[in-house]
Write an enzyme that holds these catalytic residues in place. Structure first.
Site, PDB file in Angstrom:
ATOM      1  N   LYS A   2       7.920 -23.139  -2.630  1.00  0.00           N
ATOM      2  CA  LYS A   2       6.950 -22.078  -2.358  1.00  0.00           C
ATOM      3  C   LYS A   2       5.941 -21.912  -3.489  1.00  0.00           C
ATOM      4  CE  LYS A   2       6.842 -17.366  -0.580  1.00  0.00           C
ATOM      5  NZ  LYS A   2       7.593 -16.112  -0.468  1.00  0.00           N
ATOM      6  N   ARG A  61       5.856  -8.183  -9.388  1.00  0.00           N
ATOM      7  CA  ARG A  61       7.174  -8.633  -9.831  1.00  0.00           C
ATOM      8  C   ARG A  61       7.056  -9.995 -10.505  1.00  0.00           C
ATOM      9  NH1 ARG A  61       9.087  -9.083  -4.158  1.00  0.00           N
ATOM     10  NH2 ARG A  61       6.928  -9.785  -4.098  1.00  0.00           N
ATOM     11  N   PHE A 110      -7.966 -16.655   6.398  1.00  0.00           N
ATOM     12  CA  PHE A 110      -7.893 -18.000   5.833  1.00  0.00           C
ATOM     13  C   PHE A 110      -9.105 -18.756   6.338  1.00  0.00           C
ATOM     14  CE2 PHE A 110      -5.764 -22.240   5.227  1.00  0.00           C
ATOM     15  CZ  PHE A 110      -5.507 -22.083   3.877  1.00  0.00           C
ATOM     16  N   THR A 120      -1.320 -12.088  -3.065  1.00  0.00           N
ATOM     17  CA  THR A 120      -2.762 -12.356  -3.015  1.00  0.00           C
ATOM     18  C   THR A 120      -3.511 -11.115  -2.555  1.00  0.00           C
ATOM     19  OG1 THR A 120      -2.178 -14.622  -2.435  1.00  0.00           O
ATOM     20  CG2 THR A 120      -4.461 -13.991  -2.109  1.00  0.00           C
ATOM     21  N   ALA A 148      13.307  -9.665  -1.823  1.00  0.00           N
ATOM     22  CA  ALA A 148      13.816  -8.492  -1.115  1.00  0.00           C
ATOM     23  C   ALA A 148      14.833  -8.882  -0.056  1.00  0.00           C
ATOM     24  CB  ALA A 148      12.667  -7.717  -0.478  1.00  0.00           C
ATOM     25  N   TRP A 160      -9.114 -14.243  -0.993  1.00  0.00           N
ATOM     26  CA  TRP A 160      -8.767 -15.599  -1.433  1.00  0.00           C
ATOM     27  C   TRP A 160     -10.041 -16.406  -1.686  1.00  0.00           C
ATOM     28  CZ3 TRP A 160      -9.379 -20.613   0.607  1.00  0.00           C
ATOM     29  CH2 TRP A 160      -8.582 -21.617   0.001  1.00  0.00           C
ATOM     30  N   LYS A 201       0.993 -11.806   0.353  1.00  0.00           N
ATOM     31  CA  LYS A 201       1.176 -10.401  -0.022  1.00  0.00           C
ATOM     32  C   LYS A 201       0.724 -10.162  -1.457  1.00  0.00           C
ATOM     33  CE  LYS A 201       5.398  -9.031   0.446  1.00  0.00           C
ATOM     34  NZ  LYS A 201       5.467 -10.237  -0.214  1.00  0.00           N
ATOM     35  N   PHE A 221       8.559  -9.669   0.758  1.00  0.00           N
ATOM     36  CA  PHE A 221       8.638 -10.143   2.133  1.00  0.00           C
ATOM     37  C   PHE A 221       8.135  -9.118   3.144  1.00  0.00           C
ATOM     38  CE2 PHE A 221      12.095 -12.743   0.035  1.00  0.00           C
ATOM     39  CZ  PHE A 221      11.317 -13.871  -0.079  1.00  0.00           C
TER      40      PHE A 221
END
Lengths: 586, 586
Positions: free
Chosen positions: A113, A102, A410, A81, A294, A438, A79, A322
């Site tokens: 993570k 954030r 991806f 990214t 969240a 990406w 998200k 999220f």
């Protein structure tokens, strides 16, 4: 540019890209700032938002774009990214674009993570500062929060040790705090599961007041919620004073103001009110303000960040933590209602990987090799898992905000998999774009940028899910049914008793409803994927954030303190002691 | 200028003086810095000490002046005030002067003693930044320290929950940590007596490992000691790796390196290595680096600060925490031995108030009105209390450093009282000056400046109290007898057992001895004033700082976590929400 993210790690890309990080002088020129609107802070200046807002008061707002996602795997579906890729894509199209993200928590950054700086060619820089404390907002929140707890426990000790007369010589009136009814705990910004439940105050007469207590992760602090919704320093001060720290033995709240600590807490937080300015690896401006999570917090960047971004940029991109059932629901029903700002577009990020998981793919465990199903073509799993994305599209449509699905590609995805997702989305009459930010940065996000820009021109009508005069239990029922797809809500005796009290007390009439629920499932059970049916949402307790003016129903067994796993990221983080550069962040 | 400190509070003087706080550009010009040697940080830039040291390598060092004191009242006797006054006085004489002070802890600042910014016209600015977190060094230390504890407890949980084979899949070998033999605790930078002793890890299988633990105040962290003595980032990294976090069940140390967390801890601390630049209210440069509390920590500004200060300034002023038995003893036997820097002068600060206390005056209690004896003339108490100052003069003389006594005059002192102290000091053949920097700033400190400058020209020969090859117990005996005036040392069985182990293990041969003892008495008992005789020093335990390479014998009942009193400073601290200015700091 672009860098090769299949060969370089994120922190290596960042290191290279930071060689052309805009300087303070660059920012002043590019954003048309007055010199004193930018407060130098190493490589990450703060913006004096009051000065900027005063100057730009009459400028019309830009377009407002939010980024959310389907129910993610525990690895996250990109998200941040995508937010960064979208900003880069709009930048490549020559738009005046920026955003507000954030600040990451030390919990995930040090754990499994990793940081929240995006990845590959859609990366936030300077990555080290961003990942490790930035300009100190979370530290300030931690200090201010814990100062309230210091004040609480010291006061309890002194009230136990001294009689009323002695207290009066210090100008103190007995608050008569109930040690079994303390609303707040302590905070620390790591995943410290060992501090979830503690007994404190062990020792003698001057070793504090013995009681049960707990540590939560700092970003879940009510102070972070307050920062996310505050309008200015005066509002921050007022809200801090109204925070409920504990209750007296008659059940009346004992606030930070009652403990005479609210002014000092605000003093510790005085600098947090201004957003910090970072950049994408392609040089677009990205503010950082407020915090993540969240599931256990509001998990939104700040209203201040949105206000100032909508003035400074023609396209302002923000993200909600999220999935759409969690972060977006709060963006929709809490943050936008409070700010009065009208979003144009919500981008729903989906990955082939997550769709496969929802279609019945094997468990994805952070820190372990990903099962083969996720790296080889499997159209059946994708098609079966589409139900989760479809559900989230419907959720966004209920808000009146225009959805755009972004297939965050991806490099292991096959062409046919991506084609299938695109077809399935199109069948729901929803805009869709495939994005390769990406791999390729802004160049890879041009389709997404174009589709989003087009969607921004579409008229839409934002409408909250429920009116503010709906009683608490009805609201939670509406969220559970309409957003999560539950058949209803089961209240624990404790939660029901509290809910009844809040519904009948006019003091809580204008409080927002902030759900606490896992982000790993539409339900309260993180193991249930796809779109579960035939279930009811159990609410075990309700937290009171009387400064933020939130009531927070807690679903299932979720904790405000995550745990550190057996193969955490800190094992691989180090510093090059010659250059001071940090390696191993991802 | 000067301001009237009998009418204005310190934060009001600061607010006024900050209108002429030097800007980054001013500093670059005045200190002859290259632009990239100064890292902008709001109003308090950091100095890139490596770059400055490289450029000034061949410049001879300036004069090195340390400031210490007699045994203080709990209110403090103005050591920081005198350091700043001396800098201002030397500045008024046209000298190139500066200094390095310690960053205050949130504990005293929020509690009773207030911040450590000096006072009156001998004040450090910007006072709000200095008092509330500055550039984040203490926050960084807190995070790095607690990350080690997160790593420890999570590792203990995973080793309990998983067998060797499962651990091996994560590349982990069982450390077999002994939960009853954990060296480190957690830290928080407030006076949180309720966290002194805790039970943590309560809950289920994934809620950490249940054990006793404790919180100390952050500035007492071994990491602060390491920052005070580190030479550069490489040294910091190495020392962090060597920190003993706990022991395994065979008694072998488990280090931060063993927990694979040392690199990440260094990453959190990477910015602390550079001193922060502040100013006196009269505009002289004062660096801030490392932390306070020479009773429970090293309590010295950093060796880095001294190195760079001696290059930049012709007169470099630093201070050692609390009295000469505590802060100065560590300056003398630990800090100077490690740095190899030779101090010229130690200024011994005495007040009429403290002398009266040592002469038998009534108890001085922070936060309560001061008894009449202290505000009206009482020559008898002064004369009787002189013994403490005389003792401290003798202590300084043992070091070979030239002492100068500064009578830090307070506006309630009478002329005759001050005259008496001067006469008594002169009888010991020691230089003495009366200083009124609190009332008059640099103008009031001219006599002090002149006497100190003169003393700096006197040849002297620094010599440590004991050689490094003296065994631990003999060293402590020497400190107890020669510095504290004890008749000897009593070791608890635990402390004696540890001492024997350290003495026989060559690993500890080059460890420094860092005493932990109250600063409120020459003895371990804070109620005994003057120069007590006929007593022995009880050592109850020995802390191991194997990264700092300190062994820390703990005398009496002193705790590493102070307590918050019943009338703490935070009650009076607030923020003007229009201007963002903080009021109520003192």
């Amino acid at each position: 540019m672009p860098f090769d993210p299949t060969k370089l790690k994120d922190w290596q890309i960042a290191e290279e890209a930071e060689k052309s990080l805009p300087t303070n002088e660059d920012w002043i020129e590019r954003l048309g700032l007055e010199k004193d609107e930018l407060i130098p802070m190493g490589r990450t200046p703060k913006l004096d938002f009051i000065k900027i807002m005063d100057r730009m008061e009459n400028k019309p707002d830009g377009k407002f774009i939010e980024v959310t996602a389907i129910t993610p795997t525990p690895l996250g579906e990109g998200k941040s990214t995508t937010s960064l890729g979208l900003i880069e894509g709009l930048g490549k199209r020559g738009k005046n674009v920026g955003g507000c993200l954030r600040q990451p928590s030390g919990g995930p950054t040090m754990n499994i993570k990793g940081t929240a700086a995006g990845g590959g060619n859609a990366l936030l820089i300077p990555m080290t500062e961003f990942s490790l404390g930035l300009t100190g907002d979370i530290n300030d929140i931690t200090n201010a929060h814990n100062l309230a707890m210091v004040a609480l426990n010291a006061r309890m000790q002194h009230e136990r040790n001294y009689d009323d007369e002695t207290l009066a010589t210090r100008g103190l009136k007995r608050l008569d705090i109930d040690p079994t009814n303390v609303e707040m705990g302590w905070v620390i910004d790591f995943a410290a599961q060992g501090l979830r439940n503690i007994i404190m105050g062990i020792g003698a007469q001057r070793d504090g007041y013995m009681m049960q207590s707990r540590f939560a992760i700092s970003v879940s602090s009510e102070l972070m919620a307050i920062l996310a919704v505050a309008t200015d320093l005066a509002d921050l001060r007022k809200r801090i004073g109204e925070m409920t720290v504990a209750y007296d033995k008659k059940g009346n709240p004992v606030t930070a103001e009652d403990l005479e600590v609210a002014g000092a807490m605000t003093a510790w937080m005085r600098n947090t009110i201004n957003p910090t300015l970072c950049a994408t690896v392609e040089g677009q401006p990205v503010m950082v303000h407020a915090g993540p999570f969240a599931n256990i917090a509001i998990g939104q960047s700040s209203i201040i960040g949105d206000r100032v971004g909508l003035k400074m940029f023609d396209y302002h991109v923000t993200e909600s933590g999220f999935a759409a059932d969690i972060g977006f629901e709060k963006f929709w029903n809490v943050k936008c209602r409070l700010s009065g700002l009208k979003p144009n577009v919500s981008v729903l990020v989906a990955t082939v990987r997550a769709l496969k998981m929802h279609g019945g793919g094997p468990k994805v465990v952070p820190g372990r090799p990903i099962p083969e199903e996720y790296t080889t073509q499997n159209l059946e799993l994708v098609e079966k898992g589409f139900c989760n994305l479809k559900h989230m599209i419907e959720v966004v449509k209920k808000s009146g905000i225009t959805p755009v699905v972004c297939i965050n590609s991806f490099y292991t995805d096959t062409e046919e998999e991506v084609k299938l997702v695109r077809k399935l989305v199109e069948e729901t009459n929803t805009r869709v774009a495939v994005s390769e930010h990406w791999l390729k940065g802004g160049e890879g996000a041009l389709e997404l940028a174009d589709v989003v820009a087009e969607a921004c021109e579409e008229p839409n009508e934002y409408k909250p899910l429920y009116p503010l005069d709906m009683p608490l239990r009805e609201r939670v029922d509406a969220i559970a049914r309409e957003v999560y797809g539950a058949d209803g809500v089961d209240w624990s005796p404790l939660a029901e008793e509290k809910a009844k009290r809040f519904e009948s007390d006019p003091k809580f009439a204008d409080f927002q409803t902030m759900m606490v629920k896992t982000h790993l499932s539409l339900t309260h059970d993180p193991t249930l994927k796809g779109v579960p049916t035939g279930w009811r949402l159990p609410i075990r307790d309700i937290l009171v954030y009387s400064g933020a003016k939130f009531l927070c129903p807690m679903a299932g067994t979720i904790s405000l303190m995550p745990g550190t796993g057996s193969d955490p990221a800190y094992r691989r983080i180090d510093v090059d002691t010659k250059t001071g550069k940090v390696s191993g962040l991802f």
